[in-house]
Design an enzyme around this catalytic site. Structure first.
Site, short mmCIF file in Angstrom:
data_model
loop_
_atom_site.label_atom_id
_atom_site.label_comp_id
_atom_site.label_asym_id
_atom_site.label_seq_id
_atom_site.Cartn_x
_atom_site.Cartn_y
_atom_site.Cartn_z
N ARG A 190 0.90 -1.15 0.00
CA ARG A 190 0.00 0.00 0.00
C ARG A 190 0.95 1.21 0.00
O ARG A 190 1.96 1.20 0.68
CB ARG A 190 -0.87 0.03 1.24
CG ARG A 190 -1.47 -1.34 1.53
CD ARG A 190 -2.96 -1.42 1.29
NE ARG A 190 -3.43 -2.76 1.63
CZ ARG A 190 -4.34 -3.44 0.96
NH1 ARG A 190 -4.89 -2.93 -0.12
NH2 ARG A 190 -4.73 -4.63 1.33
N ASP B 271 -11.62 -11.53 -3.28
CA ASP B 271 -13.04 -11.39 -2.92
C ASP B 271 -14.02 -11.53 -4.09
O ASP B 271 -15.21 -11.64 -3.89
CB ASP B 271 -13.29 -9.99 -2.32
CG ASP B 271 -12.61 -9.82 -0.99
OD1 ASP B 271 -12.15 -10.84 -0.44
OD2 ASP B 271 -12.54 -8.68 -0.49
N ARG C 167 -18.18 -23.71 18.02
CA ARG C 167 -16.85 -23.10 17.89
C ARG C 167 -16.85 -22.13 16.72
O ARG C 167 -17.55 -22.35 15.73
CB ARG C 167 -15.78 -24.17 17.61
CG ARG C 167 -15.78 -25.33 18.59
CD ARG C 167 -15.28 -24.87 19.95
NE ARG C 167 -15.71 -25.80 20.99
CZ ARG C 167 -14.93 -26.76 21.48
NH1 ARG C 167 -13.70 -26.92 21.04
NH2 ARG C 167 -15.38 -27.54 22.43
N ARG D 56 -5.88 -16.35 1.49
CA ARG D 56 -5.10 -15.62 0.51
C ARG D 56 -3.90 -16.41 0.01
O ARG D 56 -3.33 -16.12 -1.04
CB ARG D 56 -4.58 -14.36 1.19
CG ARG D 56 -4.54 -13.16 0.36
CD ARG D 56 -4.05 -12.00 1.20
NE ARG D 56 -5.12 -11.10 1.57
CZ ARG D 56 -5.81 -10.37 0.71
NH1 ARG D 56 -5.57 -10.44 -0.57
NH2 ARG D 56 -6.75 -9.57 1.13
N ARG E 126 -19.64 -47.99 -18.00
CA ARG E 126 -19.73 -47.52 -19.39
C ARG E 126 -20.80 -48.24 -20.22
O ARG E 126 -20.80 -48.16 -21.45
CB ARG E 126 -18.38 -47.68 -20.07
CG ARG E 126 -17.29 -46.87 -19.41
CD ARG E 126 -16.06 -46.76 -20.28
NE ARG E 126 -14.99 -46.09 -19.56
CZ ARG E 126 -14.91 -44.77 -19.42
NH1 ARG E 126 -15.83 -43.99 -19.95
NH2 ARG E 126 -13.90 -44.24 -18.75
N ASN F 157 -14.20 -33.65 -20.43
CA ASN F 157 -14.79 -32.45 -21.02
C ASN F 157 -15.00 -32.59 -22.52
O ASN F 157 -14.61 -31.72 -23.30
CB ASN F 157 -13.94 -31.21 -20.71
CG ASN F 157 -14.74 -29.93 -20.88
OD1 ASN F 157 -15.96 -29.93 -20.75
ND2 ASN F 157 -14.07 -28.85 -21.22
N ARG G 117 12.10 -38.92 -18.53
CA ARG G 117 11.26 -39.80 -17.70
C ARG G 117 9.81 -39.66 -18.14
O ARG G 117 9.38 -38.56 -18.52
CB ARG G 117 11.34 -39.38 -16.22
CG ARG G 117 12.68 -39.59 -15.58
CD ARG G 117 12.94 -41.07 -15.33
NE ARG G 117 14.20 -41.27 -14.63
CZ ARG G 117 15.40 -41.31 -15.20
NH1 ARG G 117 15.52 -41.15 -16.50
NH2 ARG G 117 16.47 -41.52 -14.46
P1 ADP Z 1 -6.79 -2.49 -3.78
O1 ADP Z 1 -6.11 -2.14 -5.07
O2 ADP Z 1 -6.63 -3.95 -3.46
O3 ADP Z 1 -8.20 -1.98 -3.73
P2 ADP Z 1 -5.94 -0.30 -2.05
O4 ADP Z 1 -7.26 0.37 -2.07
O5 ADP Z 1 -5.22 -0.39 -0.76
O6 ADP Z 1 -5.99 -1.80 -2.60
O7 ADP Z 1 -5.00 0.45 -3.08
C1 ADP Z 1 -3.65 0.08 -3.29
C2 ADP Z 1 -2.81 1.29 -3.57
O8 ADP Z 1 -3.31 1.95 -4.74
C3 ADP Z 1 -2.84 2.35 -2.48
O9 ADP Z 1 -1.94 2.08 -1.43
C4 ADP Z 1 -2.43 3.59 -3.25
O10 ADP Z 1 -1.03 3.61 -3.47
C5 ADP Z 1 -3.10 3.37 -4.60
N1 ADP Z 1 -4.39 4.07 -4.61
C6 ADP Z 1 -5.58 3.62 -4.18
N2 ADP Z 1 -6.53 4.59 -4.33
C7 ADP Z 1 -5.91 5.65 -4.86
C8 ADP Z 1 -6.33 6.97 -5.26
N3 ADP Z 1 -7.58 7.37 -5.12
N4 ADP Z 1 -5.40 7.80 -5.78
C9 ADP Z 1 -4.13 7.40 -5.93
N5 ADP Z 1 -3.67 6.21 -5.56
C10 ADP Z 1 -4.54 5.34 -5.04
#
Ligand code: ADP
Length: 749
Positions: free
Chosen positions: A79, A157, A284, A293, A465, A526, A649
């Protein structure tokens, strides 16, 4: 081909990582190189773009070797708060210009794609600012007037509008399903209840699909909260009734963003409390978290990402500079482009609708198959059949298998039995295919008889079959009369289709055959008409991948070539798709044939590769690619001619391909198709001349084709459809496999 003046491309992965991102990076790098375009990987997402230096690295063919099976992303993701600022983006623009990059392929979620679009829009201003501050020359800015971008959606997701599947979602579903299968076996031993929380803040895809795949007892998703305020009572009622009917465990799946109809969050711990307090059950909670992930990508994520990566390069090199940026996704089983801005807006709109409690529209925007699956789920969870309503005419429906075993057969039977009983029908399970039918070996299946079948591999009813002939038709007609059968559901492969076609064409001879008959495609090969995919083939593909991943690992130290033989009879689907998903350098298909000239060329490629320090060769051969050039023959030929350079092989994978528990995709498809089959039989039974048909997925949608088309659509000698949609993917497999496909001189040079 015109390459749009782009000489260098960049690729980055951003936001949350998703299995399959590596396959996409590999495909992007290799496709770009095959077009004579330089390709740079930008490490650590936008952070690497802002930081520059060796975060931006030129890629070669080899730099993306051996990554197809790895989870996560080898080029890193992060990020990056700096990229949200103008300064950060200016610095990123500077770094791209320094490397001559004027096209970006961004693999990430809606956040990353939004960022990419802002960057693209600002590009002329950013370069002007860099000129003004003296960091770059006007000539350099003029040489790169635009930044072209294309997006691939990487998100476990499956929450993006504009693509039916996002990269990583299928693998996440694999992880969840495996975990739930394991939990249910322990839950059943102790008669416990489990509440499982899966990812999905705004999107119930993983929760819904895993609930269908595992036969969960209750489900809570953000898009469709319980419609009543006292939903806790209803949930407990349903789970209690299931226990009374003999179910040994209760399983509730909660999406992390689940809420009630007033928007109040419903936590998994709250659900546990309710079950303990009201049902007195030992309950549980398992929050699956990051296992969802992780791990190796599934077959689907590997070949989907490969196809998308290829298409992304194709698009960015051919789109006009003025055109709107696109995301490359998959819709109706075909790679498609959709406007990036619209897709991001619509994705955010769904989240907004949920926030504003406009659930109906949120569900509407998720699409028809999501809605339909949700509807079937709600019927399936009912632990006991509803009393038949007055307008329903109860039928007696026979269910049987025919052909080889296919994982997912049991899942289809379970769905058909429960949905059939739900409509008031009597469901007869025929044992051992048409052999059993001839002998009248059938038994009425009750609601709980199919409990636990959603996840079980093999075929509980038995399959073989046998295709009836001669006097056996008379025996079948007698059994239909004796058991008063008013409809037949055949869940199986080629032999079953052939048998049903025979019954259909003998209607005048045997009037009792004048009942609705429907075939549901279930074979790992298939090779059936009217369906792009048959249940069992996804499981088989994943089984092949697991075996080939291990085989490849075993050969780390030696110079070795493996010839892997896979099933499929005369249909090359498993061979080609496993070739795409494992990175095989050559795939042999019966559809293409194999000539001595081909083998010679392949041998020369192998020799050249191993001379250039290649360590591993992988060839995948369909079991019936050629009756004379067998797997053993190919191995001997390569071994002898390879001399000391490499050894060879063979690996004949055999029946492990048919075994194992069905993958989530096979379970979900089995459930959807079975549900539609019951609808078909119910509708047709009331007509004077009921239709016979086969069902399947065409362009990603469930379609029913009349049995009249069977002979017209198929090759009777080689038992496969005349039109095999996947053959067009051969070209991509070749581009991915061979550096020899690289142009000797760059067309842009
Ligand atoms: P995802 O792409 O999985 O939705 P994020 O929302 O965390 O994940 O976005 C990943 C990165 O993309 C952010 O850390 C930022 O660098 C960039 N980013 C997201 N939104 C913006 C935005 N509105 N403007 C500029 N960069 C953005």
């Amino acid at each position: 081909m015109a390459v749009n003046n782009i000489k260098s491309l960049g690729v980055l992965t951003s936001g949350g990582d998703a299995p399959g991102m590596n396959a996409a990076v590999r495909a992007i790098v290799r496709t770009a190189l095959s077009r004579g375009v330089d390709i740079y990987a930008i490490y650590e997402g936008y952070q690497g773009m802002v930081d520059g230096r060796d975060y931006i690295r030129k890629m070669t063919w080899e730099s993306v070797g051996g990554i197809l099976h790895q989870g996560g992303t080898i080029i890193g993701t992060a990020r990056c708060p700096a990229f949200r600022t103008r300064e950060g983006r200016r610095q990123a623009a500077y770094n791209l210009l320094m490397n001559g990059i004027d096209g970006l392929i961004v693999i990430g979620g809606d956040g990353s794609l939004t960022g990419a679009n802002i960057f693209r829009q600002e590009w002329p201003e950013l370069t002007a600012e860099l000129v003004a501050s003296g960091q770059i020359s006007q000539e350099l800015a003029d040489a790169h007037p635009q930044m072209r971008i294309v997006g691939l959606v990487g998100s476990i997701d499956n929450d993006m509008f504009g693509t039916d599947m996002t990269i990583g979602a299928d693998t996440a579903l694999h992880r969840i399903t495996k975990a739930i299968d394991a939990i249910t076996s322990t839950a059943a031993s102790h008669q416990r209840s489990f509440v499982i929380e899966v990812m999905g803040r705004n999107c119930g895809y993983l929760a819904l699909m895993s609930a269908v795949a595992t036969g969960a007892g209750w489900l809570l998703i953000p898009e469709s909260p319980p419609t009543i305020d006292n939903w806790e009572d209803r949930m407990c009622e349903v789970l209690h009734a299931a226990r009374q009917a003999g179910r040994r465990h209760s399983l509730v799946i909660v999406a992390e963003g689940a809420c009630d109809r007033h928007g109040n969050p419903i936590s998994s711990h709250y659900v546990r409390q309710v079950l303990e307090d009201r049902l007195g059950e030992d309950t549980r909670v398992t929050i699956l978290g990051h296992v969802q992930r992780g791990g190796a990508p599934s077959a689907f994520d590997r070949y989907l990402s490969t196809l998308l990566g290829y298409a992304a390069v194709d698009h960015i090199l051919s789109a006009s500079p003025e055109s709107e940026p696109q995301i490359i996704g998959i819709r109706e089983n075909r790679v498609t482009r959709s406007p990036l801005v619209t897709c991001v807006e619509q994705t955010q709109r769904i989240a907004e609708l949920i926030k504003n409690q406009d659930y109906e529209r949120a569900m509407e925007m998720r699409g028809s198959s999501f809605k339909e699956t949700f509807r079937h789920f709600r019927t399936l969870v009912r632990s006991l059949p509803r009393p038949a309503s007055a307008e329903q005419t109860p039928l007696r429906i026979a269910i049987l298998h025919a052909g080889g075993p296919a994982p997912g057969m049991n899942t289809a039977v379970r769905a058909a039995v429960r949905l059939g009983i739900d409509r008031g029908h009597t469901m007869l399970g025929v044992r051992n295919g048409f052999l059993g039918f001839i002998e009248g070996d059938m038994v009425e299946l009750q609601w709980m008889d199919v409990g636990g079948w959603a996840s079980r591999g093999g075929a509980e009813l038995g399959t073989n079959r046998k295709v009836p002939s001669g006097g056996e038709f008379y025996a079948i007609a007698r059994q239909i009369e004796k058991h008063n059968i008013q409809g037949i559901l055949m869940i199986g492969g080629w032999d079953g289709y052939e048998a049903c076609n025979q019954l259909y064409s003998r209607r005048t001879e045997y009037p009792t055959f004048n009942i609705p008959i429907i075939c549901l495609p279930a074979t790992i090969n298939n090779n059936l008409p009217g369906s792009e995919l048959s249940i069992g083939s996804d499981t088989a593909l994943n089984n092949i991948l697991e075996a080939v991943d291990k085989i490849k690992q075993s050969a780390v130290a030696s110079r070795r070539c493996f010839v892997v033989e896979v099933m499929g009879r005369y249909c090359g689907y498993l061979a080609l798709m496993s070739g795409l998903a494992t990175g095989a350098e050559r795939v042999y298909l019966h559809e293409e044939g194999v000539s001595l000239k081909d083998l010679q060329a392949d041998l020369e490629n192998l020799i050249e590769g191993f001379r250039n320090n290649k360590r591993l060769g992988l060839m995948i051969r369909n079991e019936r690619a050629n009756p004379f050039y067998t797997t053993a023959f190919m191995c001997s030929l390569f071994e002898e001619e390879g001399g000391n350079l490499f050894d060879v092989r063979q690996a004949i994978l055999g029946h492990q391909q048919q075994g194992g528990d069905p993958t989530p995709f096979d379970r979900i498809l089995a459930t959807r198709l079975a549900a539609r089959c019951i609808e078909f039989l119910t509708e047709e039974a009331s007509k004077p001349t009921p239709a016979s048909a086969f069902i399947g997925l065409q362009a990603g949608r469930i379609q029913i084709t009349s049995m009249d088309q069977f002979t017209r659509m198929t090759d009777p000698k080689f038992h496969r459809p005349l039109n095999e949609w996947w053959l067009e993917l051969r070209h991509i497999a070749r581009v991915m496999a061979h550096p020899s496909a690289l142009p000797t001189s760059s067309p842009t040079a």
